[in-house]
Enzyme design. Structure first.
Site, PDB file in Angstrom:
ATOM      1  N   HIS A   1      52.387  -6.565  50.854  1.00  0.00           N
ATOM      2  CA  HIS A   1      51.297  -7.560  50.772  1.00  0.00           C
ATOM      3  C   HIS A   1      50.744  -7.898  52.155  1.00  0.00           C
ATOM      4  O   HIS A   1      51.435  -7.781  53.158  1.00  0.00           O
ATOM      5  CB  HIS A   1      51.727  -8.826  50.007  1.00  0.00           C
ATOM      6  CG  HIS A   1      52.721  -9.695  50.692  1.00  0.00           C
ATOM      7  ND1 HIS A   1      53.865 -10.150  50.087  1.00  0.00           N
ATOM      8  CD2 HIS A   1      52.749 -10.232  51.939  1.00  0.00           C
ATOM      9  CE1 HIS A   1      54.532 -10.921  50.930  1.00  0.00           C
ATOM     10  NE2 HIS A   1      53.876 -10.986  52.057  1.00  0.00           N
TER      11      HIS A   1
ATOM     12  N   ASP B   1      56.872  -5.834  50.259  1.00  0.00           N
ATOM     13  CA  ASP B   1      56.244  -5.151  49.121  1.00  0.00           C
ATOM     14  C   ASP B   1      54.837  -4.658  49.478  1.00  0.00           C
ATOM     15  O   ASP B   1      54.078  -4.225  48.618  1.00  0.00           O
ATOM     16  CB  ASP B   1      56.190  -6.082  47.888  1.00  0.00           C
ATOM     17  CG  ASP B   1      55.385  -7.354  48.143  1.00  0.00           C
ATOM     18  OD1 ASP B   1      54.851  -7.527  49.267  1.00  0.00           O
ATOM     19  OD2 ASP B   1      55.282  -8.189  47.224  1.00  0.00           O
TER      20      ASP B   1
ATOM     21  N   GLU C   1      49.181  -9.656  46.718  1.00  0.00           N
ATOM     22  CA  GLU C   1      50.370  -8.955  46.235  1.00  0.00           C
ATOM     23  C   GLU C   1      49.980  -7.629  45.577  1.00  0.00           C
ATOM     24  O   GLU C   1      48.817  -7.452  45.176  1.00  0.00           O
ATOM     25  CB  GLU C   1      51.078  -9.845  45.193  1.00  0.00           C
ATOM     26  CG  GLU C   1      51.610 -11.163  45.749  1.00  0.00           C
ATOM     27  CD  GLU C   1      52.921 -11.004  46.524  1.00  0.00           C
ATOM     28  OE1 GLU C   1      53.206  -9.907  47.044  1.00  0.00           O
ATOM     29  OE2 GLU C   1      53.664 -12.005  46.613  1.00  0.00           O
TER      30      GLU C   1
ATOM     31  N   ASP D   1      46.518 -18.111  54.378  1.00  0.00           N
ATOM     32  CA  ASP D   1      47.049 -18.553  53.085  1.00  0.00           C
ATOM     33  C   ASP D   1      47.777 -19.887  53.171  1.00  0.00           C
ATOM     34  O   ASP D   1      48.060 -20.394  54.264  1.00  0.00           O
ATOM     35  CB  ASP D   1      47.964 -17.473  52.488  1.00  0.00           C
ATOM     36  CG  ASP D   1      48.870 -16.806  53.522  1.00  0.00           C
ATOM     37  OD1 ASP D   1      49.083 -17.407  54.593  1.00  0.00           O
ATOM     38  OD2 ASP D   1      49.361 -15.706  53.264  1.00  0.00           O
TER      39      ASP D   1
HETATM   40  C1  F6R Z   1      51.688 -15.226  55.893  1.00  0.00           C
HETATM   41  C2  F6R Z   1      51.256 -13.899  55.505  1.00  0.00           C
HETATM   42  C3  F6R Z   1      52.233 -12.905  54.958  1.00  0.00           C
HETATM   43  C4  F6R Z   1      53.270 -12.490  56.000  1.00  0.00           C
HETATM   44  C5  F6R Z   1      54.267 -11.508  55.403  1.00  0.00           C
HETATM   45  C6  F6R Z   1      55.356 -11.134  56.383  1.00  0.00           C
HETATM   46  O1  F6R Z   1      50.597 -15.992  56.345  1.00  0.00           O
HETATM   47  O2  F6R Z   1      50.116 -13.624  55.592  1.00  0.00           O
HETATM   48  O3  F6R Z   1      51.535 -11.784  54.514  1.00  0.00           O
HETATM   49  O4  F6R Z   1      52.619 -11.900  57.085  1.00  0.00           O
HETATM   50  O5  F6R Z   1      54.860 -12.074  54.269  1.00  0.00           O
HETATM   51  O6  F6R Z   1      56.160 -12.255  56.621  1.00  0.00           O
HETATM   52  P1  F6R Z   1      57.250 -12.258  57.757  1.00  0.00           P
HETATM   53  O7  F6R Z   1      56.507 -12.188  59.051  1.00  0.00           O
HETATM   54  O8  F6R Z   1      57.978 -13.548  57.607  1.00  0.00           O
HETATM   55  O9  F6R Z   1      58.109 -11.049  57.541  1.00  0.00           O
END
Ligand code: F6R
Length: 241
Positions: free
Chosen positions: A138, A136, A143, A67
């Site tokens: 995702h 959440d 989302e 992303d």
């Molecule tokens: C980012 C991504 C997100 C993160 C998720 C957890 O490329 O794919 O899904 O893996 O938001 O983020 P952290 O590791 O910062 O808790």
């Protein structure tokens, strides 16, 4: 589904790095699906260390990131382009031409999404997809929603994600409100999926994702259906199981 419990963040990172490293050793021209965020930082650090020792060669690897924020240029300090270069790519011998992230500044975002899907299929598909999980539920920036979005798309980030991402920006106002993310079908088509999870704040969502209903309201729950899905978590992340 395979579940491995690590004692702490460092052990989780080392175990994940071992799996990525084995993938690259067994198939030097692997296509790696990569994630940003705080969870994989230790994994990337460990891989860099092994690269510096001469134990891994990334020269034939292709990377496909999950992303990118919309509106941030690749040089913006909080862009995922910048994150990946600073924390991984600039320290290994991956070829610049083999590095792929969605372009969050593209003027035609719909075309950018289509082109990204075409690029993924041109590589032959992702061999190993590394994932984190949002509080959440995702994955990538898919989302919670009423339906699973199969392909690369533009997404409006939820309040919880925006709030959680505020820690990386000086002002909540500056946090991008939308992103481009690969879709659920693309993630599920990866030959192998490795999810890493640490911290108590992920414990409840992880339990629900692994053992609850499979629903687009909790996007990570779909991973239960993947035939080669591995989860590595630290003790805190598994504390609700
Ligand atoms: C980012 C991504 C997100 C993160 C998720 C957890 O490329 O794919 O899904 O893996 O938001 O983020 P952290 O590791 O910062 O808790």
């Amino acid at each position: 589904m395979r579940i491995y419990k690590a004692a702490n963040y460092n052990e989780m990172s080392r175990m994940a790095a071992n799996i990525l490293s084995a993938q690259v050793i067994l198939k030097p021209a692997s296509v790696l699906g990569l994630a940003t965020g705080s969870t994989p930082l230790g994994t990337y650090k460990q891989l860099i260390e092994w690269y510096e020792k001469g134990d891994i060669d990334f020269s034939e690897v292709t990377s496909i990131n999950l992303d990118e924020y919309i509106g941030l240029s690749s040089t913006h300090e909080q862009s995922y382009h910048h994150f990946m270069h600073e924390n991984f790519f600039d320290h290994i011998n991956i070829k610049p031409g083999n590095i792929h992230l969605p372009d969050g500044t593209a003027t035609d975002l719909e075309k950018e999404c289509k082109d990204y899907d075409a690029l993924i299929s041109d590589t032959g598909g992702i061999d190993l997809q590394l994932l984190g999980i949002g509080t959440d539920g995702h994955i990538g920036f898919n989302e919670p929603s009423d339906a699973f979005e199969p392909l690369t798309h533009v997404v409006n980030l939820t309040d919880s994600t925006i709030k959680s991402n505020t820690r990386f920006f000086t002002d909540e106002e500056d946090v991008p409100k939308s992103a481009i993310t690969v879709g659920i079908k693309t993630i599920m088509q990866a030959k192998k999926i490795l999810m890493i999870v640490n911290g108590k704040n992920k414990a409840d969502i992880l339990k629900e994702a692994l053992y609850g209903c499979i629903t687009p309201a909790l996007p990570a729950s779909i991973l239960q259906l993947h035939p080669d899905f591995t989860v590595i978590g630290d003790e805190e992340a598994f504390s609700s199981l």
